[in-house]
Design an enzyme around this catalytic site. Structure first.
Site, PDB file in Angstrom:
ATOM      1  N   MET A  15      25.228  33.446  48.327  1.00  0.00           N
ATOM      2  CA  MET A  15      25.455  32.122  48.907  1.00  0.00           C
ATOM      3  C   MET A  15      26.443  31.357  48.033  1.00  0.00           C
ATOM      4  O   MET A  15      26.184  31.106  46.859  1.00  0.00           O
ATOM      5  CB  MET A  15      24.135  31.357  49.012  1.00  0.00           C
ATOM      6  CG  MET A  15      23.126  31.967  49.980  1.00  0.00           C
ATOM      7  SD  MET A  15      23.760  32.121  51.674  1.00  0.00           S
ATOM      8  CE  MET A  15      24.123  30.389  52.062  1.00  0.00           C
TER       9      MET A  15
ATOM     10  N   PHE B 269      23.084  24.052  55.655  1.00  0.00           N
ATOM     11  CA  PHE B 269      24.047  23.230  56.386  1.00  0.00           C
ATOM     12  C   PHE B 269      25.398  23.923  56.401  1.00  0.00           C
ATOM     13  O   PHE B 269      25.798  24.542  55.409  1.00  0.00           O
ATOM     14  CB  PHE B 269      24.206  21.851  55.738  1.00  0.00           C
ATOM     15  CG  PHE B 269      22.959  21.021  55.724  1.00  0.00           C
ATOM     16  CD1 PHE B 269      22.622  20.216  56.805  1.00  0.00           C
ATOM     17  CD2 PHE B 269      22.093  21.060  54.641  1.00  0.00           C
ATOM     18  CE1 PHE B 269      21.463  19.462  56.796  1.00  0.00           C
ATOM     19  CE2 PHE B 269      20.931  20.313  54.618  1.00  0.00           C
ATOM     20  CZ  PHE B 269      20.615  19.516  55.700  1.00  0.00           C
ATOM     21  N   GLY B 270      26.111  23.808  57.511  1.00  0.00           N
ATOM     22  CA  GLY B 270      27.473  24.301  57.577  1.00  0.00           C
ATOM     23  C   GLY B 270      28.444  23.275  57.025  1.00  0.00           C
ATOM     24  O   GLY B 270      28.095  22.125  56.781  1.00  0.00           O
ATOM     25  N   GLY B 271      29.682  23.722  56.815  1.00  0.00           N
ATOM     26  CA  GLY B 271      30.746  22.815  56.429  1.00  0.00           C
ATOM     27  C   GLY B 271      30.754  22.364  54.986  1.00  0.00           C
ATOM     28  O   GLY B 271      31.451  21.401  54.645  1.00  0.00           O
TER      29      GLY B 271
ATOM     30  N   HIS C  49      20.912  36.437  59.357  1.00  0.00           N
ATOM     31  CA  HIS C  49      20.599  35.875  58.033  1.00  0.00           C
ATOM     32  C   HIS C  49      19.394  34.951  58.203  1.00  0.00           C
ATOM     33  O   HIS C  49      19.505  33.872  58.794  1.00  0.00           O
ATOM     34  CB  HIS C  49      21.820  35.111  57.520  1.00  0.00           C
ATOM     35  CG  HIS C  49      21.620  34.431  56.209  1.00  0.00           C
ATOM     36  ND1 HIS C  49      22.525  33.503  55.718  1.00  0.00           N
ATOM     37  CD2 HIS C  49      20.645  34.527  55.280  1.00  0.00           C
ATOM     38  CE1 HIS C  49      22.090  33.066  54.553  1.00  0.00           C
ATOM     39  NE2 HIS C  49      20.952  33.670  54.265  1.00  0.00           N
TER      40      HIS C  49
ATOM     41  N   ASP D 112      28.826  34.010  51.777  1.00  0.00           N
ATOM     42  CA  ASP D 112      28.493  33.088  52.863  1.00  0.00           C
ATOM     43  C   ASP D 112      28.595  31.654  52.373  1.00  0.00           C
ATOM     44  O   ASP D 112      27.807  31.200  51.557  1.00  0.00           O
ATOM     45  CB  ASP D 112      27.074  33.377  53.354  1.00  0.00           C
ATOM     46  CG  ASP D 112      26.690  32.552  54.579  1.00  0.00           C
ATOM     47  OD1 ASP D 112      27.513  31.751  55.046  1.00  0.00           O
ATOM     48  OD2 ASP D 112      25.558  32.734  55.071  1.00  0.00           O
TER      49      ASP D 112
ATOM     50  N   ASP E 235      22.869  32.670  61.716  1.00  0.00           N
ATOM     51  CA  ASP E 235      22.033  31.989  60.727  1.00  0.00           C
ATOM     52  C   ASP E 235      20.782  31.412  61.370  1.00  0.00           C
ATOM     53  O   ASP E 235      20.866  30.572  62.275  1.00  0.00           O
ATOM     54  CB  ASP E 235      22.813  30.851  60.074  1.00  0.00           C
ATOM     55  CG  ASP E 235      23.837  31.345  59.073  1.00  0.00           C
ATOM     56  OD1 ASP E 235      23.466  32.157  58.203  1.00  0.00           O
ATOM     57  OD2 ASP E 235      25.007  30.923  59.150  1.00  0.00           O
TER      58      ASP E 235
ATOM     59  N   MET F  82      17.067  32.429  56.922  1.00  0.00           N
ATOM     60  CA  MET F  82      16.783  31.384  55.938  1.00  0.00           C
ATOM     61  C   MET F  82      15.440  30.760  56.305  1.00  0.00           C
ATOM     62  O   MET F  82      15.348  29.603  56.719  1.00  0.00           O
ATOM     63  CB  MET F  82      17.905  30.348  55.930  1.00  0.00           C
ATOM     64  CG  MET F  82      19.182  30.862  55.312  1.00  0.00           C
ATOM     65  SD  MET F  82      20.541  29.668  55.372  1.00  0.00           S
ATOM     66  CE  MET F  82      21.298  30.155  56.912  1.00  0.00           C
TER      67      MET F  82
ATOM     68  N   MET G 295      17.407  29.189  60.675  1.00  0.00           N
ATOM     69  CA  MET G 295      16.831  28.211  59.752  1.00  0.00           C
ATOM     70  C   MET G 295      15.538  27.657  60.338  1.00  0.00           C
ATOM     71  O   MET G 295      15.465  27.378  61.536  1.00  0.00           O
ATOM     72  CB  MET G 295      17.817  27.058  59.519  1.00  0.00           C
ATOM     73  CG  MET G 295      19.182  27.475  59.039  1.00  0.00           C
ATOM     74  SD  MET G 295      20.259  26.032  58.864  1.00  0.00           S
ATOM     75  CE  MET G 295      21.822  26.835  58.505  1.00  0.00           C
TER      76      MET G 295
ATOM     77  N   SER H  83      30.689  32.932  61.522  1.00  0.00           N
ATOM     78  CA  SER H  83      29.328  32.418  61.632  1.00  0.00           C
ATOM     79  C   SER H  83      29.166  31.561  62.879  1.00  0.00           C
ATOM     80  O   SER H  83      29.811  30.510  63.016  1.00  0.00           O
ATOM     81  CB  SER H  83      28.978  31.585  60.396  1.00  0.00           C
ATOM     82  OG  SER H  83      27.717  30.974  60.566  1.00  0.00           O
TER      83      SER H  83
ATOM     84  N   HIS I  27      27.939  36.683  62.568  1.00  0.00           N
ATOM     85  CA  HIS I  27      26.917  36.217  61.633  1.00  0.00           C
ATOM     86  C   HIS I  27      26.038  35.182  62.332  1.00  0.00           C
ATOM     87  O   HIS I  27      26.541  34.231  62.944  1.00  0.00           O
ATOM     88  CB  HIS I  27      27.591  35.600  60.407  1.00  0.00           C
ATOM     89  CG  HIS I  27      26.657  35.302  59.279  1.00  0.00           C
ATOM     90  ND1 HIS I  27      26.147  36.285  58.466  1.00  0.00           N
ATOM     91  CD2 HIS I  27      26.149  34.132  58.828  1.00  0.00           C
ATOM     92  CE1 HIS I  27      25.363  35.727  57.549  1.00  0.00           C
ATOM     93  NE2 HIS I  27      25.338  34.428  57.757  1.00  0.00           N
TER      94      HIS I  27
END
Length: 228
Positions: free
Chosen positions: A137, A143-145, A66, A175, A35, A68, A37, A8, A33
């Site tokens: 999901m 948010f990542g991490g 993706h 993901d 993302d 979002m 947002m 990602s 990937h």
């Protein structure tokens, strides 16, 4: 089919996306990937169409987009034109989901639907046969991490059963919070595509980390074949 790896870019160095993309070209990554947002569907803003265009110029792998975002149907052709090979929208953002899925397929992209952690898999029962991809999901989006939600394993197994019963060839993508600690268990539960962000890009050598994941999954596949 061997499991696919999709690092990602949300966890990559945004100041060096060209070099990050180029060094993944010869890696074990099957997809990249991406993302998106919007600060509305999720409480964060990431990157959009101009950044995708820039990444696509340097990418060797298909780009797995993706979305979002709210009202994704208004942006599908723009993301396709910017370089998306796959476009995944959220079930929770699409009151007319069948129509949106058909729009994506008509654009020539793989059509995916993502499910938030609280959304049960049975909501896809009437559309499963139309899908190319289902993104589960395993963290809350935005948010990542974040830490992996353990219930995902049960959910993946239930989704796999639903897809088989529906005669669907859709790939199951995971993901959020994917790492060497859970990759094998996810594949054994039925996952086909693993999205890994922080685990890959926060490591000293992302390419080596992807190679390690590939080795683990290849060994798992070999063991499964021997068992059968």
């Amino acid at each position: 089919m061997a499991p696919l790896l999709a690092p990602s870019l949300l966890a990559a160095d945004f100041g060096n996306l060209q070099s990050e993309t180029e060094r993944l070209a010869g890696s074990a990554a099957d997809w990249l990937h991406f993302d998106v947002m919007d600060g509305r569907f999720v409480p964060n803003i990431s990157f959009g169409i101009p950044v995708l265009q820039a990444v696509h110029r340097h990418a060797q792998q298909p780009i797995d987009v993706h979305l979002m975002i709210e009202e994704p149907q208004h942006f599908l052709s723009a993301f396709r034109d910017a370089g998306a090979a796959n476009i995944t929208v959220h079930y929770e953002a699409c009151p007319h989901l069948h129509r949106v899925v058909q729009q994506i397929k008509q654009l020539g992209c793989r059509a995916g639907v993502a499910l938030n952690p609280h959304t049960p898999v049975w909501v896809l029962e009437d559309i499963a046969a139309d899908l190319d991809l289902v993104c589960v999901m395993s963290v809350n989006p935005g948010f990542g991490g974040q830490s992996f939600i353990p219930n995902t394993l049960r959910k993946v197994a239930a989704l796999k059963e639903l897809l088989v019963d529906s005669g669907s060839a859709a790939l199951i993508e995971i993901d959020g919070g994917v790492s060497l600690d859970n990759a094998a268990a996810l594949v054994e539960a039925g996952a086909d595509v693993l999205v890994a962000g922080s685990f890959v890009f926060n490591s000293p050598d992302p390419v080596a980390t992807l190679a390690q994941m590939r080795h683990q999954l290849s060994a798992l596949a070999a063991d499964t074949e021997d068992y059968n």
